[in-house]
Scaffold this motif. Structure first.
Motif, PDB file in Angstrom:
ATOM      1  N   THR A  54      -9.194 -75.030  77.968  1.00  0.00           N
ATOM      2  CA  THR A  54     -10.462 -74.916  77.621  1.00  0.00           C
ATOM      3  C   THR A  54     -10.352 -73.023  78.018  1.00  0.00           C
ATOM      4  N   ALA A  55     -11.515 -72.491  77.221  1.00  0.00           N
ATOM      5  CA  ALA A  55     -11.796 -71.066  77.749  1.00  0.00           C
ATOM      6  C   ALA A  55     -12.932 -70.660  77.837  1.00  0.00           C
ATOM      7  N   PHE A  56     -13.408 -69.923  77.042  1.00  0.00           N
ATOM      8  CA  PHE A  56     -15.186 -69.384  77.285  1.00  0.00           C
ATOM      9  C   PHE A  56     -15.567 -68.817  76.074  1.00  0.00           C
ATOM     10  N   GLN A  57     -17.025 -68.448  75.528  1.00  0.00           N
ATOM     11  CA  GLN A  57     -17.195 -68.096  74.372  1.00  0.00           C
ATOM     12  C   GLN A  57     -17.442 -67.129  74.758  1.00  0.00           C
ATOM     13  N   TYR A  58     -17.472 -65.781  74.714  1.00  0.00           N
ATOM     14  CA  TYR A  58     -17.441 -64.713  74.688  1.00  0.00           C
ATOM     15  C   TYR A  58     -18.738 -63.869  74.378  1.00  0.00           C
ATOM     16  N   ASN A  59     -19.211 -63.582  75.347  1.00  0.00           N
ATOM     17  CA  ASN A  59     -20.706 -63.051  75.041  1.00  0.00           C
ATOM     18  C   ASN A  59     -20.345 -61.507  75.685  1.00  0.00           C
ATOM     19  N   THR A  60     -21.087 -61.376  74.022  1.00  0.00           N
ATOM     20  CA  THR A  60     -20.684 -59.545  73.726  1.00  0.00           C
ATOM     21  C   THR A  60     -22.052 -58.373  74.473  1.00  0.00           C
ATOM     22  N   ALA A  61     -23.025 -59.385  74.674  1.00  0.00           N
ATOM     23  CA  ALA A  61     -24.245 -58.786  75.087  1.00  0.00           C
ATOM     24  C   ALA A  61     -24.787 -58.676  76.601  1.00  0.00           C
ATOM     25  N   ASP A  62     -23.528 -59.786  77.116  1.00  0.00           N
ATOM     26  CA  ASP A  62     -23.856 -60.188  78.903  1.00  0.00           C
ATOM     27  C   ASP A  62     -22.698 -59.869  79.708  1.00  0.00           C
ATOM     28  N   ARG A  63     -22.234 -58.857  80.001  1.00  0.00           N
ATOM     29  CA  ARG A  63     -20.818 -59.490  80.500  1.00  0.00           C
ATOM     30  C   ARG A  63     -20.516 -59.734  81.774  1.00  0.00           C
ATOM     31  N   GLY A  64     -21.630 -59.955  82.671  1.00  0.00           N
ATOM     32  CA  GLY A  64     -21.972 -59.916  84.099  1.00  0.00           C
ATOM     33  C   GLY A  64     -21.060 -61.389  84.953  1.00  0.00           C
ATOM     34  N   ARG A  65     -19.795 -61.803  83.474  1.00  0.00           N
ATOM     35  CA  ARG A  65     -19.155 -62.431  84.667  1.00  0.00           C
ATOM     36  C   ARG A  65     -17.943 -62.815  83.555  1.00  0.00           C
ATOM     37  N   GLU A  66     -17.453 -61.313  84.413  1.00  0.00           N
ATOM     38  CA  GLU A  66     -16.819 -61.134  83.650  1.00  0.00           C
ATOM     39  C   GLU A  66     -15.155 -61.095  84.655  1.00  0.00           C
TER      40      GLU A  66
END
Length: 500
Positions: free
Chosen positions: A78-90
């Protein structure tokens, strides 16, 4: 001398956090009824049982975050869905990309919650000898917390290497500092000692409100997994055969294994327990693993927003999706390759489906998280038998094929798997599919010596597919097989940091 605040930071005391329950309630009903004074606690069996219940409670927090971040997202599953607007859990992304640092909150949470659980176990083991109760009850409680303590240390040693061994209750700030990092061998010796005692003390089964507690089968299965990790195949196989003799069996339907209406079934050996109807005890995997762009299309919950950094995690990779054979029934149970949005358009963003069974109340689900189950036992037995000596169409083939048969797949024979090395690869592959998204994959990669090769190759493909991945991501070395120790604990407890 450490300040009082520093003591708390290094080693969270349990007493203020003990979660009281009455004897007549389910042991998961752990909501605090009052703040408990340590001097007045541990006076009778009821209070000991409350303390044991509190030792289980920390698993819920670890299960909601740490276990899948470091067991699945660190792997090729698994990986992650990149969230362009919310970078709170980089920092969660950095775990996946092998870029996470020692100050990351997720690293700190994993370490801190694990040692909180260990602390609670130590308190029970320290005070239970002073309380009058029947020997059977005393042995059960000791066995339960020995199992839990061993489980925490097993996770810590596999992720961090040698860690501080805290095996006694901390009763003053002066005793808060550890003796430094123990060796890996010393940590494993403590784990094995706990489990060897637990298997003799724990009951084979429970009934009623006690369902879900650690059993003899759970302790033996974990002990076998420890031995397997150490490549002690004879010892592992002996424990696994004892587990098999306890009466566990595969359910006919793979989907039924994860159905929250079917908890504590014949295949379940140990699960992290959640109760969707109770505040603080519910699970949220369906929301966390849903694409953050999916609205209510994946969850069916129109009142809980899915649009921020709390969703879009543990997203199945293309490597995971293509790993399934044609006709494998487990694929549709475990993942979906996308969702249909409110406009009727199919969106090609996969998500973990294994824990998607609807909500009990808005924002709350009732799914347990499997830790140990009988399919894992069968595959570990097959692996041990093969490592001890390949036998064409022997018992190891029968065990492997039990798992494949339920998945709707044809049996493997010596014509398909003609060597010990080929059988080793077949079991490794089968474990990825059977135990997908159950937090085994990273540990299997490391213990089999495949982590560096597979993860570097996986990283090349991920970079080709996703432009947002940094160029220095997925540069996996032997050093990066271990997580950095939280920097605060390195500083306060004078611990040697893992090189990265």
């Amino acid at each position: 001398m450490l300040s009082r605040n520093a003591w708390k930071y290094i080693y969270v005391p349990v007493i203020a956090g003990l979660l009281a329950t009455s004897c007549g309630k389910d042991f998961l009903d752990l909501n605090p009824e009052a703040t408990i004074n340590g001097d007045a606690f541990y006076k009778n069996e009821t209070e000991i049982k409350q303390a044991v219940n509190a030792a289980y409670n920390v698993l819920q927090a670890l299960g909601r975050e740490s276990y899948w971040i470091f067991g699945e997202m660190r792997s090729d599953n698994t990986a992650f869905q990149y969230n362009t607007a919310d970078r709170g859990r980089e920092q969660w992304e950095f775990v996946d990309e092998f870029l996470v640092g020692a100050t990351a909150e997720c690293i700190n949470n994993f370490w801190r919650n694990s040692y909180t659980g260990i602390s609670r176990c130590n308190d029970v083991l320290t005070y239970i000898t002073e309380v009058e109760m029947e020997d059977a009850a005393r042995n059960q409680y000791i066995g339960e917390v020995e199992f839990l303590r061993a489980f925490h240390y097993f996770n810590l040693v596999r992720q961090f290497g040698g860690v501080p061994l805290r095996l006694e209750a901390v009763q003053s700030p002066d005793a808060a500092l550890s003796k430094g990092r123990a060796t890996v061998d010393e940590v494993y010796a403590a784990i094995i000692a706990d489990l060897a005692d637990a298997v003799e003390k724990l009951p084979a089964a429970y009934t009623g409100a006690d369902l879900g507690r650690a059993t003899e089968g759970a302790a033996r299965t974990l002990l076998a997994k420890v031995y397997l990790t150490q490549k002690k195949y004879t010892e592992a196989l002996a424990e696994l055969r004892k587990v098999a003799a306890l009466g566990y069996h595969l359910l006919p339907d793979y989907a039924a294994v994860f159905d929250p209406g079917n908890k504590h079934h014949a295949e379940s050996i140990f699960e992290i327990q959640y109760l969707g109807s109770q505040t603080g005890l519910f699970s949220t995997f369906m929301y966390t693993f849903a694409p953050y762009t999916s609205g209510s299309s994946v969850t069916g919950d129109t009142k809980t927003g899915i649009n921020g950094s709390g969703s879009g995690w543990n997203i199945p990779t293309q490597d995971m999706i293509t790993a399934y054979e044609a006709g494998d029934k487990r694929k549709a149970v475990s993942l979906a390759e996308g969702y249909t949005n409110s406009d009727g358009v199919f969106v090609n963003i996969p998500y973990v489906k294994k824990y998607n069974h609807g909500f009990v109340e808005v924002g709350r689900t009732n799914d347990n998280f499997p830790v140990l189950r009988y399919a894992d036992v069968l595959l570990m037995m097959a692996e041990c038998l093969n490592e001890l000596g390949y036998t064409a169409n022997g018992e190891a083939f029968d065990l492997l094929n039990q798992v494949r048969d339920r998945a709707g797949l044809p049996a493997k024979t010596a014509q398909d798997i003609g060597t010990q090395a080929a059988f080793r690869d077949a079991v490794f592959h089968e474990r990825q599919l059977e135990l997908a998204f159950e937090n085994h994959r990273w540990y299997d990669l490391v213990r089999t010596g495949n982590a560096i090769t597979i993860m570097n190759a996986h990283g090349v493909r991920e970079k080709q597919q996703h432009a947002y991945i940094p160029s220095n991501a997925y540069q996996v070395t032997s050093n990066r097989l271990l997580l950095p120790i939280p920097q605060t604990d390195v500083n306060l407890d004078n611990l040697e940091q893992n090189p990265q």
